[in-house]
Scaffold this motif. Structure first.
Motif, PDB file in Angstrom:
ATOM      1  N   UNK A 242       0.828  -1.187  -0.077  1.00 19.42           N
ATOM      2  CA  UNK A 242       0.099  -0.025   0.172  1.00 19.42           C
ATOM      3  C   UNK A 242       0.807   1.177   0.081  1.00 19.42           C
ATOM      4  N   UNK A 243       1.989   1.318   0.171  1.00 21.30           N
ATOM      5  CA  UNK A 243       2.960   2.366   0.086  1.00 21.30           C
ATOM      6  C   UNK A 243       3.872   2.390  -0.893  1.00 21.30           C
ATOM      7  N   UNK A 244       4.399   1.324  -1.540  1.00 21.65           N
ATOM      8  CA  UNK A 244       5.428   1.213  -2.604  1.00 21.65           C
ATOM      9  C   UNK A 244       5.365  -0.165  -3.233  1.00 21.65           C
ATOM     10  N   UNK A 245       4.348  -0.607  -3.991  1.00 25.50           N
ATOM     11  CA  UNK A 245       4.159  -1.678  -4.648  1.00 25.50           C
ATOM     12  C   UNK A 245       5.022  -1.799  -5.618  1.00 25.50           C
ATOM     13  N   UNK A 251       0.142  -0.494  -8.313  1.00 24.91           N
ATOM     14  CA  UNK A 251      -0.240   0.736  -8.193  1.00 24.91           C
ATOM     15  C   UNK A 251      -1.442   1.151  -8.633  1.00 24.91           C
ATOM     16  N   UNK A 254      -4.606  -0.165  -6.530  1.00 25.73           N
ATOM     17  CA  UNK A 254      -4.685   0.390  -5.195  1.00 25.73           C
ATOM     18  C   UNK A 254      -5.104   1.995  -5.217  1.00 25.73           C
ATOM     19  N   UNK A 255      -4.656   2.580  -6.162  1.00 25.75           N
ATOM     20  CA  UNK A 255      -4.723   4.026  -6.267  1.00 25.75           C
ATOM     21  C   UNK A 255      -6.221   4.459  -6.905  1.00 25.75           C
TER      22      UNK A 255
ATOM     23  N   UNK B  74      -0.051   4.438  -2.041  1.00 25.73           N
ATOM     24  CA  UNK B  74       1.246   4.227  -2.880  1.00 25.73           C
ATOM     25  C   UNK B  74       1.844   5.501  -3.427  1.00 25.73           C
ATOM     26  N   UNK B  75       1.966   5.826  -4.413  1.00 24.35           N
ATOM     27  CA  UNK B  75       2.537   7.149  -5.134  1.00 24.35           C
ATOM     28  C   UNK B  75       1.984   8.357  -4.612  1.00 24.35           C
ATOM     29  N   UNK B  76       0.362   8.135  -4.510  1.00 21.40           N
ATOM     30  CA  UNK B  76       0.030   9.359  -4.193  1.00 21.40           C
ATOM     31  C   UNK B  76      -0.043   9.700  -2.748  1.00 21.40           C
ATOM     32  N   UNK B  77      -0.067   8.702  -1.994  1.00 19.47           N
ATOM     33  CA  UNK B  77       0.274   8.750  -0.450  1.00 19.47           C
ATOM     34  C   UNK B  77       1.605   9.585  -0.285  1.00 19.47           C
ATOM     35  N   UNK B  78       2.639   8.726  -0.970  1.00 17.05           N
ATOM     36  CA  UNK B  78       3.951   9.383  -0.791  1.00 17.05           C
ATOM     37  C   UNK B  78       4.033  10.919  -1.189  1.00 17.05           C
ATOM     38  N   UNK B 209      10.688   6.886  -5.986  1.00 20.58           N
ATOM     39  CA  UNK B 209      11.106   5.173  -5.731  1.00 20.58           C
ATOM     40  C   UNK B 209      10.753   4.775  -4.713  1.00 20.58           C
ATOM     41  N   UNK B 210      10.043   5.520  -3.564  1.00 18.55           N
ATOM     42  CA  UNK B 210       9.856   4.883  -2.382  1.00 18.55           C
ATOM     43  C   UNK B 210      10.695   4.592  -1.397  1.00 18.55           C
ATOM     44  N   UNK B 211      12.128   5.192  -1.777  1.00 15.93           N
ATOM     45  CA  UNK B 211      13.171   4.979  -0.776  1.00 15.93           C
ATOM     46  C   UNK B 211      13.311   6.072  -0.057  1.00 15.93           C
TER      47      UNK B 211
END
Lengths: 259, 226
Positions: A242-245, A251, A254-255, B74-78, B209-211
């Motif tokens: 949920x944060x970094x698939x 992605x 879930x988005x 995911x990307x939106x949350x980041x 990147x999520x990193x």
């Protein structure tokens, strides 16, 4: 198989599921960790409920359904010829989308499964313990002789959970257990799932991604493959999914940018 | 899909650029007003920091509403989490500009210790880095975000140079210590802006990147400058 050291409650290996000639789910390989909550998410028709039902041979009840590959439970393939599917379903219980109590008393709903399994212990104790385990005891202890159908939807679902745990399973499969419930009853079920995971392994199919994110330790994202058979697209710890698939399709799903 | 949410995200990105522009103007303006000893202008910049604060709170509020109503993943949350963070970084940079403006006001009728040469250079360089870092943030340009922090060395070198020059003034005339300190605070505030630019670059990498990692600006701390 060394039961105690195996961290997995159930393992699907090269599992293909068919309805007649149609391949519904292709090549599933997944290992479900013991005493964790694993969520299965994905678009409609991607086969997540089919996979869930394959984990306790519930699909056997559909005449055209059949499976290839294996589903290992304590190292034994539950699809082997010498396995009794009724025993499989006792040890791997299921809670359905719509609460389905029997048209019997609350007490009998919980006691019924244990009775037909020849339970020899104190039935009153078992009923109380099971209702407490399903966080329902305080609400029903003074009306155990009332019909299970007299309860609210959320209470009925917890009654079904009490009925499931009364036969002492290892694993509880839940197919959209809260989708017919209001938000408060839903949160009660989710809290209960956390409690149940201390004793049981839980696998839950849900369309509610926030629910999957809230309750599960692991999340499996199922998708439709090019041949329209369901596939396991991505499977990881829930926080990663949920944060970094890893996959773009996960992605997108879930988005909310899917399809 | 999700047109309303996409629109909310675009508006938030525009707001970040707008806040960034306010901060850039405040930094350049505060140093320019000091150079020209324009006290009314400094007082204006000091007062206008309220607008920067208000803009930051506005962005935070919009992000909170987007999180509550859109359940980003995911990307939106980041991205949304990073916008919260970057809005905070920019607001603090605004405080540094406000601090520089305050110094000019405090100095009153006293003359500058020396004509300003390196401080305006330092301000231009930090604002240039900030501008490019914000562009990289909006465009999620990881290459730019990875390369910009190394430029902080130039700012640190200017800081060290300014420090040394100011020391020579103090050695020469111990009564110049207060006026020297004022200029050193200005340099210090600009140096802090440079550090926060690096934080923005780290957020850009995180979104893409999520990193989550610290970008090494390859700064070698010069102990003599401490």
């Amino acid at each position: 198989m060394t039961e105690n050291t195996n961290p997995y409650a159930i393992e699907a290996a090269d599992l293909n599921l068919y309805y007649g000639e149609t391949l519904a789910v292709r090549d599933i390989n997944m290992q479900i960790e013991k005493q964790k909550i694993t969520a299965m998410i994905g678009p409609s028709g991607c086969g997540k409920s089919t996979v869930l039902r394959a984990f306790n041979r519930m699909n056997d009840l559909i005449p055209s359904a059949h499976a290839t590959g294996s589903v290992l439970y304590h190292g034994k393939d539950i699809y082997d010829d010498d396995v009794d599917p009724v025993e499989v379903r006792r040890r791997i219980g299921m809670v359905f989308q719509k609460p389905n109590p029997f048209p019997k008393s609350i007490y009998d709903n919980v006691a019924w499964g244990a009775q037909i399994n020849g339970y020899q212990g104190n039935m009153d104790d078992l009923v109380e313990k099971s209702l407490r385990g399903a966080a329902l005891w305080c609400e029903v202890k003074d009306k155990l002789d009332k019909s299970g159908l007299s309860l609210s939807g959320g209470q009925q679902q917890r009654l079904c959970i009490a009925r499931t745990i009364a036969v002492k399973p290892d694993i509880i499969l839940m197919d959209e257990p809260a989708s017919a419930l209001d938000p408060i009853a839903t949160l009660k079920i989710e809290d209960l799932m956390h409690e149940l995971a201390k004793k049981f392994t839980i696998i839950v199919v849900t369309h509610n991604m926030q629910q999957a994110a809230r309750v599960s330790d692991f999340t499996a994202f199922f998708n439709l493959g090019e041949d329209h058979a369901g596939i396991l697209e991505e499977y990881d710890v829930t926080s990663e999914i949920f944060t970094n698939p890893t996959k773009k399709s996960t992605e997108d799903y879930i988005t909310g940018r899917f399809g | 899909m999700r047109k309303i949410f996409e629109h909310e995200i675009q508006t938030l990105k525009d707001d970040i650029l707008s806040l960034g522009s306010m901060v850039e103007q405040a930094i350049l303006g505060s140093v320019d007003a000091l150079k020209k000893r324009d006290i009314p202008r400094s007082q204006e910049i000091y007062d206008e920091d309220e607008l920067i604060n208000a803009k930051r709170f506005g962005i935070e509020s919009s992000v909170m509403i987007a999180i509550a109503t859109q359940q980003p993943m995911a990307h939106d949350l980041r991205l949304l989490a990073s916008i919260l963070d970057v809005a905070g970084e920019l607001e603090r940079m605004g405080d540094y500009a406000k601090g520089i403006a305050k110094i000019n006001v405090i100095m009153g009728e006293q003359k500058l210790l020396k004509p300003l040469v390196d401080l305006p250079l330092m301000a231009e360089k930090t604002v240039d880095m900030l501008h490019r870092a914000l562009t990289a943030f909006i465009e999620e340009d990881v290459d730019a975000a990875e390369s910009i922090p190394a430029e902080d060395d130039v700012i640190d070198a200017l800081y060290t140079q300014i420090y040394r020059v100011l020391i020579t003034y103090v050695i020469d005339d111990p009564t110049a210590i207060e006026r020297s300190n004022w200029l050193l605070w200005v340099a210090h505030n600009l140096e802090r802006v440079g550090d926060r630019v690096t934080n923005i670059c780290e957020r850009t990498i995180f979104i893409a990147t999520g990193e989550m990692e610290e970008v090494d600006s390859s700064v070698v701390i010069n102990k003599n400058s401490l």
